[in-house]
Design a protein around this motif. Structure first.
Motif, PDB file in Angstrom:
ATOM      1  N   ILE A 164       0.606  16.235   7.609  1.00 49.29           N
ATOM      2  CA  ILE A 164       2.437  16.721   7.484  1.00 49.29           C
ATOM      3  C   ILE A 164       2.581  17.571   6.619  1.00 49.29           C
ATOM      4  O   ILE A 164       3.406  18.769   6.942  1.00 49.29           O
ATOM      5  CB  ILE A 164       3.043  15.245   7.005  1.00 49.29           C
ATOM      6  N   LYS A 165       1.874  17.817   5.638  1.00 45.64           N
ATOM      7  CA  LYS A 165       2.005  18.751   4.583  1.00 45.64           C
ATOM      8  C   LYS A 165       1.728  20.184   5.210  1.00 45.64           C
ATOM      9  O   LYS A 165       2.325  21.114   5.112  1.00 45.64           O
ATOM     10  CB  LYS A 165       1.039  18.548   3.422  1.00 45.64           C
ATOM     11  N   THR A 166       0.639  20.182   5.921  1.00 46.04           N
ATOM     12  CA  THR A 166      -0.080  21.479   6.497  1.00 46.04           C
ATOM     13  C   THR A 166       1.036  22.005   7.598  1.00 46.04           C
ATOM     14  O   THR A 166       1.464  23.254   7.322  1.00 46.04           O
ATOM     15  CB  THR A 166      -1.325  21.240   7.095  1.00 46.04           C
ATOM     16  N   LEU A 167       1.583  20.918   8.252  1.00 46.13           N
ATOM     17  CA  LEU A 167       2.440  21.295   9.398  1.00 46.13           C
ATOM     18  C   LEU A 167       3.750  21.943   8.739  1.00 46.13           C
ATOM     19  O   LEU A 167       4.354  23.122   9.317  1.00 46.13           O
ATOM     20  CB  LEU A 167       2.476  20.206  10.547  1.00 46.13           C
ATOM     21  N   THR A 168       4.173  21.153   7.935  1.00 50.48           N
ATOM     22  CA  THR A 168       5.713  21.425   7.467  1.00 50.48           C
ATOM     23  C   THR A 168       5.472  22.659   6.584  1.00 50.48           C
ATOM     24  O   THR A 168       6.604  23.348   6.446  1.00 50.48           O
ATOM     25  CB  THR A 168       6.405  20.465   6.791  1.00 50.48           C
ATOM     26  N   GLU A 169       4.685  22.789   5.670  1.00 51.40           N
ATOM     27  CA  GLU A 169       4.610  24.043   4.866  1.00 51.40           C
ATOM     28  C   GLU A 169       4.533  25.264   5.773  1.00 51.40           C
ATOM     29  O   GLU A 169       5.005  26.383   5.342  1.00 51.40           O
ATOM     30  CB  GLU A 169       3.596  23.804   3.733  1.00 51.40           C
ATOM     31  N   GLN A 170       3.699  25.278   6.877  1.00 51.58           N
ATOM     32  CA  GLN A 170       3.547  26.487   7.681  1.00 51.58           C
ATOM     33  C   GLN A 170       5.012  26.698   8.354  1.00 51.58           C
ATOM     34  O   GLN A 170       5.303  27.858   8.494  1.00 51.58           O
ATOM     35  CB  GLN A 170       2.513  25.987   8.954  1.00 51.58           C
ATOM     36  N   GLU A 171       5.567  25.618   8.752  1.00 58.41           N
ATOM     37  CA  GLU A 171       6.735  25.784   9.370  1.00 58.41           C
ATOM     38  C   GLU A 171       8.090  26.473   8.583  1.00 58.41           C
ATOM     39  O   GLU A 171       8.712  27.220   8.801  1.00 58.41           O
ATOM     40  CB  GLU A 171       7.459  24.467  10.157  1.00 58.41           C
ATOM     41  N   ALA A 172       7.658  25.972   7.241  1.00 61.79           N
ATOM     42  CA  ALA A 172       8.872  26.570   6.384  1.00 61.79           C
ATOM     43  C   ALA A 172       8.680  27.798   6.078  1.00 61.79           C
ATOM     44  O   ALA A 172       9.498  28.549   5.827  1.00 61.79           O
ATOM     45  CB  ALA A 172       8.752  25.677   5.093  1.00 61.79           C
ATOM     46  N   LYS A 173       7.434  28.433   6.143  1.00 63.09           N
ATOM     47  CA  LYS A 173       7.131  29.574   5.838  1.00 63.09           C
ATOM     48  C   LYS A 173       7.496  30.683   7.201  1.00 63.09           C
ATOM     49  O   LYS A 173       8.038  31.731   7.112  1.00 63.09           O
ATOM     50  CB  LYS A 173       5.472  29.996   5.596  1.00 63.09           C
ATOM     51  N   ASN A 174       7.189  29.889   8.288  1.00 60.57           N
ATOM     52  CA  ASN A 174       7.829  30.608   9.431  1.00 60.57           C
ATOM     53  C   ASN A 174       9.255  30.808   9.566  1.00 60.57           C
ATOM     54  O   ASN A 174       9.858  31.817   9.943  1.00 60.57           O
ATOM     55  CB  ASN A 174       7.075  30.077  10.803  1.00 60.57           C
ATOM     56  N   ARG A 175       9.782  29.887   8.916  1.00 60.54           N
ATOM     57  CA  ARG A 175      11.412  29.638   8.990  1.00 60.54           C
ATOM     58  C   ARG A 175      12.002  30.637   8.014  1.00 60.54           C
ATOM     59  O   ARG A 175      12.865  31.374   8.414  1.00 60.54           O
ATOM     60  CB  ARG A 175      12.139  28.432   8.592  1.00 60.54           C
ATOM     61  N   LEU A 176      11.297  30.988   6.916  1.00 62.56           N
ATOM     62  CA  LEU A 176      11.618  31.862   5.917  1.00 62.56           C
ATOM     63  C   LEU A 176      11.674  33.375   6.501  1.00 62.56           C
ATOM     64  O   LEU A 176      12.465  34.144   6.419  1.00 62.56           O
ATOM     65  CB  LEU A 176      10.945  31.866   4.567  1.00 62.56           C
ATOM     66  N   GLU A 177      10.198  33.656   7.294  1.00 66.41           N
ATOM     67  CA  GLU A 177      10.137  34.735   7.666  1.00 66.41           C
ATOM     68  C   GLU A 177      10.929  35.192   8.973  1.00 66.41           C
ATOM     69  O   GLU A 177      11.579  36.475   9.086  1.00 66.41           O
ATOM     70  CB  GLU A 177       8.510  34.855   8.358  1.00 66.41           C
ATOM     71  N   ILE A 214       0.958  -1.219  -0.172  1.00 71.70           N
ATOM     72  CA  ILE A 214       0.065   0.020  -0.030  1.00 71.70           C
ATOM     73  C   ILE A 214       0.866   1.315   0.058  1.00 71.70           C
ATOM     74  O   ILE A 214       1.670   1.351   0.953  1.00 71.70           O
ATOM     75  CB  ILE A 214      -0.869  -0.007   1.048  1.00 71.70           C
ATOM     76  N   GLU A 215       0.650   2.112  -0.740  1.00 70.69           N
ATOM     77  CA  GLU A 215       1.458   3.269  -1.093  1.00 70.69           C
ATOM     78  C   GLU A 215       0.756   4.536  -1.349  1.00 70.69           C
ATOM     79  O   GLU A 215      -0.168   4.492  -2.258  1.00 70.69           O
ATOM     80  CB  GLU A 215       2.487   2.914  -2.099  1.00 70.69           C
ATOM     81  N   ARG A 216       1.223   5.668  -0.617  1.00 69.59           N
ATOM     82  CA  ARG A 216       0.459   6.812  -1.098  1.00 69.59           C
ATOM     83  C   ARG A 216       1.502   7.915  -1.124  1.00 69.59           C
ATOM     84  O   ARG A 216       2.630   7.807  -0.200  1.00 69.59           O
ATOM     85  CB  ARG A 216      -0.425   7.064   0.003  1.00 69.59           C
ATOM     86  N   SER A 217       1.622   9.006  -1.937  1.00 75.07           N
ATOM     87  CA  SER A 217       2.763  10.143  -1.987  1.00 75.07           C
ATOM     88  C   SER A 217       1.988  11.399  -2.096  1.00 75.07           C
ATOM     89  O   SER A 217       0.789  11.629  -2.365  1.00 75.07           O
ATOM     90  CB  SER A 217       3.537   9.783  -3.355  1.00 75.07           C
ATOM     91  N   LEU A 218       2.836  12.426  -1.383  1.00 73.61           N
ATOM     92  CA  LEU A 218       2.298  13.602  -1.631  1.00 73.61           C
ATOM     93  C   LEU A 218       3.647  14.614  -1.734  1.00 73.61           C
ATOM     94  O   LEU A 218       4.376  14.461  -0.860  1.00 73.61           O
ATOM     95  CB  LEU A 218       1.400  14.192  -0.405  1.00 73.61           C
ATOM     96  N   THR A 219       3.441  15.781  -2.414  1.00 75.92           N
ATOM     97  CA  THR A 219       4.573  16.689  -2.813  1.00 75.92           C
ATOM     98  C   THR A 219       4.130  17.781  -1.790  1.00 75.92           C
ATOM     99  O   THR A 219       3.074  18.590  -1.720  1.00 75.92           O
ATOM    100  CB  THR A 219       4.578  17.259  -3.988  1.00 75.92           C
ATOM    101  N   MET A 220       5.222  18.331  -1.041  1.00 72.67           N
ATOM    102  CA  MET A 220       4.886  19.361   0.142  1.00 72.67           C
ATOM    103  C   MET A 220       5.944  20.488  -0.180  1.00 72.67           C
ATOM    104  O   MET A 220       7.251  20.045  -0.421  1.00 72.67           O
ATOM    105  CB  MET A 220       5.251  18.813   1.266  1.00 72.67           C
ATOM    106  N   ALA A 221       5.678  21.602  -0.394  1.00 74.07           N
ATOM    107  CA  ALA A 221       6.656  22.882  -0.562  1.00 74.07           C
ATOM    108  C   ALA A 221       7.349  23.249   0.688  1.00 74.07           C
ATOM    109  O   ALA A 221       7.051  24.150   1.727  1.00 74.07           O
ATOM    110  CB  ALA A 221       5.644  24.112  -0.787  1.00 74.07           C
ATOM    111  N   THR A 222       8.323  22.371   1.008  1.00 71.50           N
ATOM    112  CA  THR A 222       9.018  22.401   2.324  1.00 71.50           C
ATOM    113  C   THR A 222      10.285  21.715   2.099  1.00 71.50           C
ATOM    114  O   THR A 222      10.458  20.634   1.372  1.00 71.50           O
ATOM    115  CB  THR A 222       8.197  21.760   3.630  1.00 71.50           C
ATOM    116  N   PRO A 223      11.470  21.962   2.881  1.00 66.16           N
ATOM    117  CA  PRO A 223      12.710  21.304   2.849  1.00 66.16           C
ATOM    118  C   PRO A 223      12.227  19.898   3.607  1.00 66.16           C
ATOM    119  O   PRO A 223      11.540  19.743   4.218  1.00 66.16           O
ATOM    120  CB  PRO A 223      13.580  22.052   3.739  1.00 66.16           C
ATOM    121  N   ALA A 224      13.318  18.799   3.111  1.00 65.06           N
ATOM    122  CA  ALA A 224      12.902  17.512   3.535  1.00 65.06           C
ATOM    123  C   ALA A 224      13.046  17.585   5.079  1.00 65.06           C
ATOM    124  O   ALA A 224      12.558  16.501   5.547  1.00 65.06           O
ATOM    125  CB  ALA A 224      13.883  16.501   2.742  1.00 65.06           C
ATOM    126  N   ASP A 225      14.004  18.327   5.585  1.00 62.92           N
ATOM    127  CA  ASP A 225      14.384  17.994   6.873  1.00 62.92           C
ATOM    128  C   ASP A 225      12.945  18.139   7.863  1.00 62.92           C
ATOM    129  O   ASP A 225      13.031  17.572   8.996  1.00 62.92           O
ATOM    130  CB  ASP A 225      15.316  18.932   7.552  1.00 62.92           C
TER     131      ASP A 225
END
Length: 212
Positions: free
Chosen positions: A170-183, A29-40
């Protein structure tokens, strides 16, 4: 008449057993999703079992679920055991291997409502600039009971739906954190530039005295 009924039942049971035995002996079983965030960022959420409650689709199914953590705080050797209601059952996960920002291998052991040991893998593949594709994969062997269930239930659809929910969180959490990091980085850079451009302080004039 009774013998005919028994004979018919025997044929039906034999046919069912043959049909079940012909089902695939393994599953994936496999699912994938692309996220606008660094991999870390998504890697960190998965590599630390203490942070799974932020995104795991199963935590919401039983808020009273009992959890036990053992081994290292995160990474290889870390374990997470749970025991909850009928929806989440009982089991244990162990991180077997983790290659930073690329792959995490987990052994997943179900104890209730049935026993099974499956391999779970998370991969983190670079996508567009500043993005990563996270894949959640589960593989295992089908027992006779598992094969029988597959005739009546779409296991890929049921479990895959949970994977999709988890990846979306995971996408929602990490994209928000990536935005906060840039800010934060932009703010720190602006403050550093402002400090560099500020005029240097001049020495205060020294007081002079005259002799009468």
């Amino acid at each position: 008449m009774f013998k005919k009924i028994l004979f018919a039942l025997a044929i039906l049971i034999t046919g069912f057993v043959v049909l079940v035995s012909r089902q695939p002996s393994t599953f994936r079983i496999e699912r994938s999703l692309t996220m606008a965030t660094p991999a870390d960022l998504p890697f960190g959420l998965v590599n630390d079992f203490h942070r799974w409650h932020f995104w795991s689709p199963w935590d919401a199914m039983d808020p009273q679920m009992k959890k036990t953590f053992d081994g290292p705080y995160a990474g290889p050797g870390a374990t997470y055991a749970w025991s909850g209601n009928d929806k989440v059952g009982q089991g244990k996960m162990t991180i077997l291997d983790a290659k930073p920002y690329e792959r995490i291998n987990i052994q997943l052991e179900f104890q209730k409502p049935w026993e099974a040991v499956n391999a779970t893998t998370f991969t983190f593949q670079p996508a567009a600039e500043g993005s990563v594709t996270v894949s959640w994969i589960m593989e295992g062997h089908n027992t006779f009971v598992g094969k029988a269930f597959s005739l009546f239930m779409d296991m890929d659809g049921m479990i895959g739906k949970d994977f999709e929910k988890g990846l979306a969180s995971i996408k929602t959490l990490t994209e928000q954190e990536a935005k906060n990091r840039l800010e934060r980085e932009a703010k720190a850079k602006a403050e550093a530039e402002a400090a560099a451009q500020a005029p240097a302080p001049t020495d205060a004039p020294q007081a002079t005295t005259t002799t009468p």
